[in-house]
Design an enzyme around this catalytic site. Structure first.
Site, PDB file in Angstrom:
ATOM      1  N   GLU A   1       0.859  -1.177   0.000  1.00 22.66           N
ATOM      2  CA  GLU A   1       0.000   0.000   0.000  1.00 22.66           C
ATOM      3  C   GLU A   1       0.903   1.236   0.000  1.00 22.66           C
ATOM      4  OE1 GLU A   1      -2.833  -0.049   3.184  1.00 22.66           O
ATOM      5  OE2 GLU A   1      -4.085  -1.558   2.223  1.00 22.66           O
TER       6      GLU A   1
ATOM      7  N   ASP B   1      -5.311  10.299   9.454  1.00 26.71           N
ATOM      8  CA  ASP B   1      -3.982   9.867   9.873  1.00 26.71           C
ATOM      9  C   ASP B   1      -3.522  10.579  11.135  1.00 26.71           C
ATOM     10  OD1 ASP B   1      -3.326   8.022   7.733  1.00 26.71           O
ATOM     11  OD2 ASP B   1      -3.393   9.769   6.432  1.00 26.71           O
TER      12      ASP B   1
ATOM     13  N   TYR C   1     -10.625  -3.498   3.738  1.00 27.88           N
ATOM     14  CA  TYR C   1      -9.687  -3.093   4.785  1.00 27.88           C
ATOM     15  C   TYR C   1     -10.494  -2.800   6.046  1.00 27.88           C
ATOM     16  CZ  TYR C   1      -5.726  -0.384   6.805  1.00 27.88           C
ATOM     17  OH  TYR C   1      -4.713   0.105   7.593  1.00 27.88           O
TER      18      TYR C   1
END
Length: 266
Positions: free
Chosen positions: A49, A60, A175
């Site tokens: 990734e 993030d 995911y």
């Protein structure tokens, strides 16, 4: 068959689980991107990734935010990343590469243009953090027309109805974000993750990868006991930050090699 599908089929046949490292393209510097990718593949990564740096990476935590800042300061762009993937493909034609990032750089390039250039570069999948399924239809059609999988996130707070919607449009793998919060969070509750994956498996036949909060071989091995793939991100990015450009590839390879060994240990 796509590279992603072929990889998961090969792993199923050998009764192994996928190891998927994430790092931000252009970090620690642009010249290290391809060497780090090669080191990861040689160390046992099954899918890579590759993060597309963005100025406002809302999902993030501090580690990957800093990586994005470093990469952007060195001139890394979506165009330069596609060039790097093309260079990697000249050396490795089998390891799947997934771009992971945000909608803004794709929309700035233009969805159709991005899909065409991603296909030409050898991209296998795209995960856009801030594209929910109902807003990703143009991208979905553009990618499907070029054989690129669109990958979606499922979170601990995702309802079963929402999981069903995601399962209907996702390609390649799903995911699962093991923790509520941003990347780099800790305190992984394995029993809660396993229970959520059992519910998700009733809705999809796609492989399911688990990421967020996995930092060492023991945790990776535990997650591999019930998931199809283990995603390692912030822990790898931290090591690249400490290593710097000259030692990035060696450091990445050693760390991911240790995770691979732990996952494969009998």
């Amino acid at each position: 068959m796509s590279r992603i599908a072929a990889t998961f089929q090969r792993l199923r046949e050998s009764k192994r689980k996928a190891l998927i490292p994430f790092f931000t393209a252009g970090d620690p510097d642009r010249a290290s991107t391809v060497p780090v990718m090669r080191a990861l593949a040689q160390a046992g990564a099954d899918v890579i990734e590759l993060g597309v740096p963005f100025s406002d990476p809302m999902a993030d935590g501090p580690t990957i935010q800093r990586a994005s800042e470093r990469a952007l300061s060195k001139g890394t762009s979506l165009s330069s990343i596609l060039e790097d993937v093309r260079a990697f493909r000249a050396l490795d034609d089998s390891t799947p590469v997934v771009l992971m990032g945000y909608a803004n750089p794709i929309e700035a390039m233009g969805v159709a243009n991005f899909a065409e250039r991603a296909h030409a570069s050898g991209i296998d999948g795209v995960l856009v953090v801030d594209y929910p399924p109902e807003e990703a239809q143009d991208l979905l059609r553009a990618l499907e027309g070029r054989g690129i999988d669109i990958i979606f996130l499922v979170a601990p707070t995702t309802t079963e109805a929402r999981m069903r919607e995601i399962a209907n449009v996702a390609r390649g793998y799903i995911y699962y974000v093991s923790l509520a919060g941003v990347t780099g969070a800790r305190n992984l509750d394995l029993s809660a993750v396993e229970e959520k994956l059992a519910r998700l498996r009733r809705l999809t036949s796609l492989p399911i990868g688990v990421g967020f909060g996995i930092r060492d071989g023991a945790a990776a091995r535990s997650v591999a006991g019930f998931a199809d793939a283990v995603v390692i991100g912030s822990a790898l990015v931290e090591r690249l930050e400490a290593a710097g450009p000259d030692d990035a590839a060696r450091c990445a390879g050693e760390y991911i090699g240790s995770i691979r060994q732990a996952m494969d240990a009998k």
